[in-house]
Design an enzyme around this catalytic site. Structure first.
Site, PDB file in Angstrom:
ATOM      1  N   CYS A 139       3.819 -15.036  -0.370  1.00  0.00           N
ATOM      2  CA  CYS A 139       4.536 -13.862   0.150  1.00  0.00           C
ATOM      3  C   CYS A 139       3.944 -12.533  -0.315  1.00  0.00           C
ATOM      4  O   CYS A 139       4.343 -11.480   0.187  1.00  0.00           O
ATOM      5  CB  CYS A 139       6.007 -13.940  -0.255  1.00  0.00           C
ATOM      6  SG  CYS A 139       6.859 -15.406   0.390  1.00  0.00           S
ATOM      7  N   HIS A 186      -2.573 -11.646 -11.256  1.00  0.00           N
ATOM      8  CA  HIS A 186      -2.719 -13.064 -10.931  1.00  0.00           C
ATOM      9  C   HIS A 186      -2.624 -13.869 -12.232  1.00  0.00           C
ATOM     10  O   HIS A 186      -3.477 -13.753 -13.096  1.00  0.00           O
ATOM     11  CB  HIS A 186      -4.075 -13.311 -10.257  1.00  0.00           C
ATOM     12  CG  HIS A 186      -4.141 -14.600  -9.488  1.00  0.00           C
ATOM     13  ND1 HIS A 186      -3.674 -15.797  -9.988  1.00  0.00           N
ATOM     14  CD2 HIS A 186      -4.604 -14.872  -8.246  1.00  0.00           C
ATOM     15  CE1 HIS A 186      -3.865 -16.745  -9.096  1.00  0.00           C
ATOM     16  NE2 HIS A 186      -4.412 -16.213  -8.015  1.00  0.00           N
ATOM     17  N   HIS A 206      11.555   5.520  -3.642  1.00  0.00           N
ATOM     18  CA  HIS A 206      11.975   4.394  -2.800  1.00  0.00           C
ATOM     19  C   HIS A 206      11.339   3.103  -3.305  1.00  0.00           C
ATOM     20  O   HIS A 206      10.178   3.098  -3.733  1.00  0.00           O
ATOM     21  CB  HIS A 206      11.579   4.638  -1.338  1.00  0.00           C
ATOM     22  CG  HIS A 206      12.036   5.962  -0.816  1.00  0.00           C
ATOM     23  ND1 HIS A 206      13.332   6.208  -0.438  1.00  0.00           N
ATOM     24  CD2 HIS A 206      11.362   7.131  -0.618  1.00  0.00           C
ATOM     25  CE1 HIS A 206      13.448   7.454  -0.020  1.00  0.00           C
ATOM     26  NE2 HIS A 206      12.261   8.041  -0.134  1.00  0.00           N
ATOM     27  N   HIS A 237      10.151  -7.348  -2.252  1.00  0.00           N
ATOM     28  CA  HIS A 237      10.091  -8.500  -1.354  1.00  0.00           C
ATOM     29  C   HIS A 237      11.431  -9.229  -1.295  1.00  0.00           C
ATOM     30  O   HIS A 237      11.978  -9.644  -2.320  1.00  0.00           O
ATOM     31  CB  HIS A 237       9.007  -9.466  -1.819  1.00  0.00           C
ATOM     32  CG  HIS A 237       9.058 -10.799  -1.150  1.00  0.00           C
ATOM     33  ND1 HIS A 237       9.057 -10.942   0.216  1.00  0.00           N
ATOM     34  CD2 HIS A 237       9.140 -12.055  -1.674  1.00  0.00           C
ATOM     35  CE1 HIS A 237       9.128 -12.237   0.514  1.00  0.00           C
ATOM     36  NE2 HIS A 237       9.169 -12.912  -0.609  1.00  0.00           N
ATOM     37  N   ASN A 274      14.061 -14.097   4.876  1.00  0.00           N
ATOM     38  CA  ASN A 274      12.781 -13.984   4.182  1.00  0.00           C
ATOM     39  C   ASN A 274      11.674 -14.166   5.219  1.00  0.00           C
ATOM     40  O   ASN A 274      11.431 -15.271   5.693  1.00  0.00           O
ATOM     41  CB  ASN A 274      12.686 -15.051   3.091  1.00  0.00           C
ATOM     42  CG  ASN A 274      11.398 -14.962   2.279  1.00  0.00           C
ATOM     43  OD1 ASN A 274      10.433 -14.331   2.701  1.00  0.00           O
ATOM     44  ND2 ASN A 274      11.372 -15.599   1.128  1.00  0.00           N
TER      45      ASN A 274
END
Length: 507
Positions: free
Chosen positions: A222, A301, A387, A391, A424
């Protein structure tokens, strides 16, 4: 000093040094010019008359011309070495037709009619959906709405083509940019990667030029939308005067799970049809009409950790007959670790120095001087950012981010309403959230927007945008056109589904 503290301090120090270095390099020509004016010129002017200066200039004309040429070349080299600005011209989000809408009760009923679920699995999916934060009009592909369901490559292609062509058509119509002017195309879809690829599909449909730079990203979860933006940013540094088209989507048809492995059932209750397209530009002429300028991208990562690497995996279930995406119970903890690493890098780039020092001071007091009465300081990102587009992975993710970052209900509204209205939609959810901010008239000139996404691997990626102008709500309704006046709505933590409304049968 324990290892975690040492890593935090080391990372923060490195980030501060990097920021200071870049600021010094960017301002070095200005510093040299000011030094020249203040130190060198006054003595020359005081000791020589204008006539004397003119005489010396005529006598040393070749040397003066060479010096001017050198200064011009240095100025040109400096200007060309500066990063090209990346502008977001416009964006488009996909909204399927009303025939694709399904209430939660209808979704549960459809799961039961699909077969393969036992009573325990059906009850679990119902409980999850009651707590999911999804509303009564999220979208399923036609392949999963039919009886029997039709999960095959043909219907998967139909779903993806409808989404991709829908958003790209809308984006090109909104911007008025000819398809032939697009020099870079990037598409991302994590679980569905057909041959030919999505970018080839786009090149063929819109007859893009033969030298177009194309990249197709898959398997990145995602957070791939921000990865695509970061990739486009780097490509726009080496390909001048062009546009980059970024398309983010996911395919639901081939990724519904019809077995009874509980960790794989969660995705059925959350993921829905969606997609978005974004047009980026490095043309300075586009600044006047662009909505945003990309300020920072930060990618984290944590795949080197086995715990992080294995928390979201696509695999076969115990029967060996059905494939699904398994979510580990450690997902929230892993996401929290990735977020902390990401904001450690992002913080020095956006936060006021006072907030950074307060954070470091509390860490040292708590872990070096063992002050148990000192509470960890969470930096206040609202001091630097207006703002937040987080996700919409699920209600639990949003609740945890709201608590961790100490955000208000107003800041969380775009993410919660995106989850409520569209579910989602994977990597495209960030663009639905930004579109919500625009449709509500929230975006003012100079505002900064923070997009945060999480993905398998495990990754946490951020992008910070600066609004170049106030965005007109009436012209930016996008996928929210029919809903903006009735939202937001209050979504209780548990919204029961009536059993009589959602009958199901199992084998």
């Amino acid at each position: 000093m324990d290892r975690e503290l040492f890593r935090t301090v080391k990372q923060a120090t490195r980030n501060h040094a990097r920021v200071l270095y870049h600021r010094l390099v960017c301002r070095l020509p200005h510093l040299l010019a000011v030094t020249l004016l203040l130190v060198v010129l006054p003595p020359l002017v005081s000791t020589l008359s204008l006539d004397g200066l003119w005489a010396d200039a005529r006598a040393n004309a070749p040397l003066l011309v060479a010096a001017c040429a050198g200064c011009f070349a240095a100025a040109y080299a400096y200007a060309m070495s500066r990063p090209r600005p990346v502008f977001l011209v416009d964006l488009a989000g996909y909204k399927p037709g009303p025939e694709h809408e399904a209430t939660r009760a209808r979704a549960i009923r459809q799961f039961g009619l699909a077969g393969g679920f036992d009573d325990e699995s059906m009850s679990f999916q119902k409980r999850m959906m009651e707590r999911s934060g999804l509303g009564e009009a999220t979208h399923f592909p036609a392949s999963l709405m039919s009886i029997p369901i039709d999960m095959c490559l043909r219907t998967a292609r139909d779903e993806s083509e409808a989404v991709v062509f829908g958003v790209v058509d809308e984006l090109l119509a909104k911007t008025g940019v000819p398809a032939g002017n697009i020099g870079i195309v990037i598409a991302n879809s994590s679980l569905y990667s057909p041959t030919p690829s999505f970018v080839s599909l786009i090149v063929n449909r819109y007859r893009l030029r033969e030298d177009v730079v194309s990249h197709n990203l898959s398997g990145m979860g995602c957070s791939a939308g921000i990865i695509a933006i970061d990739l486009a940013k780097h490509l726009l540094q080496v390909h001048p005067d062009t546009y980059a088209l970024v398309v983010s989507t996911e395919n639901i048809t081939l990724n519904a799970y019809l077995g009874n492995n509980r960790p794989m059932l969660v995705t059925n209750t959350l993921f829905r049809v969606g997609g978005a397209a974004v047009l980026l530009s490095n043309r300075r002429a586009d600044r006047a009409r662009a909505k945003y300028q990309l300020i920072h991208t930060v990618r984290t990562h944590r795949g080197a950790s086995d715990r992080s690497y294995g928390c979201v995996t696509q695999e076969e279930d115990d029967t060996g007959k059905r494939v699904g995406v398994s979510l580990s119970k450690e997902l929230m903890s892993v996401a929290g670790d990735a977020l902390r690493t990401n904001i450690t890098t992002l913080g020095p780039l956006v936060l006021p120095l006072s907030e950074q020092l307060r954070f470091l001071a509390t860490v040292v007091l708590k872990r070096v001087f063992l002050r148990a009465d000192v509470k960890p300081h969470i930096p206040d990102f609202t001091l630097a950012l207006e703002h937040f587009c987080i996700h919409a992975g699920g209600r639990g993710v949003l609740d945890e981010l709201e608590r961790s970052l100490k955000l208000s209900a107003w800041h969380m509204e775009p993410s919660r309403m995106t989850l409520y209205r569209f579910g989602n939609t994977s990597s495209s959810s960030l663009w639905y959230e930004l579109s919500y901010c625009e449709a509500k008239g929230r975006i003012k000139k100079g505002d900064r927007v923070w997009q945060i996404a999480f993905g398998s691997g495990f990754k946490c990626n951020s992008a910070v945008w600066k609004a170049l102008r106030a965005v007109d709500a009436a012209e930016s309704l996008g996928p929210w056109a029919q809903d903006v006046d009735v939202l937001p709505v209050h979504v209780p933590k548990v919204v029961p589904i009536d059993d009589d409304e959602a009958p199901y049968k199992t084998n």
